[in-house]
Design a protein around this motif. Structure first.
Motif, mmCIF file in Angstrom:
data_model
loop_
_atom_site.group_PDB
_atom_site.id
_atom_site.type_symbol
_atom_site.label_atom_id
_atom_site.label_comp_id
_atom_site.label_asym_id
_atom_site.label_seq_id
_atom_site.Cartn_x
_atom_site.Cartn_y
_atom_site.Cartn_z
ATOM 1 N N VAL A 32 0.859 -1.176 0.000
ATOM 2 C CA VAL A 32 0.000 0.000 0.000
ATOM 3 C C VAL A 32 0.904 1.238 0.000
ATOM 4 O O VAL A 32 1.849 1.301 0.791
ATOM 5 C CB VAL A 32 -0.907 0.030 1.260
ATOM 6 C CG1 VAL A 32 -1.693 1.322 1.369
ATOM 7 C CG2 VAL A 32 -1.831 -1.170 1.282
ATOM 8 N N PRO A 33 0.622 2.225 -0.858
ATOM 9 C CA PRO A 33 1.415 3.455 -0.810
ATOM 10 C C PRO A 33 1.119 4.218 0.483
ATOM 11 O O PRO A 33 -0.011 4.216 0.981
ATOM 12 C CB PRO A 33 0.955 4.244 -2.037
ATOM 13 C CG PRO A 33 -0.363 3.676 -2.408
ATOM 14 C CD PRO A 33 -0.400 2.261 -1.906
ATOM 15 N N ALA A 34 2.149 4.847 0.997
ATOM 16 C CA ALA A 34 2.007 5.596 2.250
ATOM 17 C C ALA A 34 2.945 6.794 2.234
ATOM 18 O O ALA A 34 3.890 6.851 1.438
ATOM 19 C CB ALA A 34 2.313 4.700 3.442
ATOM 20 N N SER A 54 -5.409 11.178 -4.358
ATOM 21 C CA SER A 54 -6.438 11.225 -5.401
ATOM 22 C C SER A 54 -7.634 10.322 -5.094
ATOM 23 O O SER A 54 -8.749 10.588 -5.537
ATOM 24 C CB SER A 54 -5.840 10.865 -6.763
ATOM 25 O OG SER A 54 -5.332 9.550 -6.741
ATOM 26 N N THR A 55 -7.417 9.249 -4.332
ATOM 27 C CA THR A 55 -8.522 8.350 -3.996
ATOM 28 C C THR A 55 -8.879 8.409 -2.510
ATOM 29 O O THR A 55 -9.793 7.722 -2.074
ATOM 30 C CB THR A 55 -8.176 6.897 -4.379
ATOM 31 O OG1 THR A 55 -6.992 6.512 -3.688
ATOM 32 C CG2 THR A 55 -7.991 6.767 -5.873
ATOM 33 N N GLY A 56 -8.137 9.197 -1.759
ATOM 34 C CA GLY A 56 -8.400 9.340 -0.329
ATOM 35 C C GLY A 56 -7.361 8.629 0.515
ATOM 36 O O GLY A 56 -6.846 7.580 0.127
ATOM 37 N N THR A 57 -7.040 9.224 1.630
ATOM 38 C CA THR A 57 -6.063 8.637 2.535
ATOM 39 C C THR A 57 -6.689 8.442 3.914
ATOM 40 O O THR A 57 -7.695 9.058 4.246
ATOM 41 C CB THR A 57 -4.817 9.547 2.690
ATOM 42 O OG1 THR A 57 -5.224 10.802 3.230
ATOM 43 C CG2 THR A 57 -4.103 9.745 1.365
#
Length: 147
Positions: A32-34, A54-57
């Motif tokens: 998962v990107p972080a 862009s998709t929410g964090t």
């Protein structure tokens, strides 16, 4: 590392993008990107954002000292626990995040966490955090919220 300064109120910041292995108990973790972020105007805390803007964090804020101490031995109580990972992915640190929705298990390379923390120490040396708190701004913000 991103460092930016636009006056004392803005402070200096550090941002480190990385991949973590995230999962839930009894499931295999997935990449998962972080992003790890630090801002000198909030000198005691770091922010770990999971996902992409862009998709929410999902953002978790916790003590910088917790992250540092968790590299060597288990640390934390309650919602955020940090500990070295001795089995499985060697050279990693495990962060356990707890919320009413459940538990997330993260594995992050020790080298990435260490590089991030070293960069934050260049911005605010450990033990000098109180020198970076703008009490006038904090009081003004508290007074604005009381009206």
């Amino acid at each position: 590392m991103n460092q930016s300064s636009s006056g004392a109120a803005a402070g200096l910041s550090v941002m480190h993008e990385l991949m973590v292995r995230a999962g839930v108990p009894e499931e295999r973790p997935v990449p998962v990107p972080a992003t790890l972020r630090y801002d000198s105007t909030v000198p005691y805390a770091v922010c770990l954002s999971l996902g992409v803007p862009s998709t929410g964090t999902v953002d978790w804020v916790f003590a910088r000292s917790l992250l540092l101490e968790g590299l060597r031995r288990p640390r934390g109580l309650g919602d955020v626990l940090v500990r070295p990972l001795h089995r499985g992915q060697r050279g990693s640190v495990r962060i356990v995040l707890r919320s009413p929705a459940g538990v997330a298990l993260l594995e992050i390379a020790v080298s990435a966490v260490t590089a991030f923390l070293e960069a934050t120490h260049l911005v605010v040396a450990p033990g000098t955090e109180e020198l970076h708190i703008d009490l006038d701004r904090l009081v003004a913000e508290l007074m604005d919220g009381s009206e």
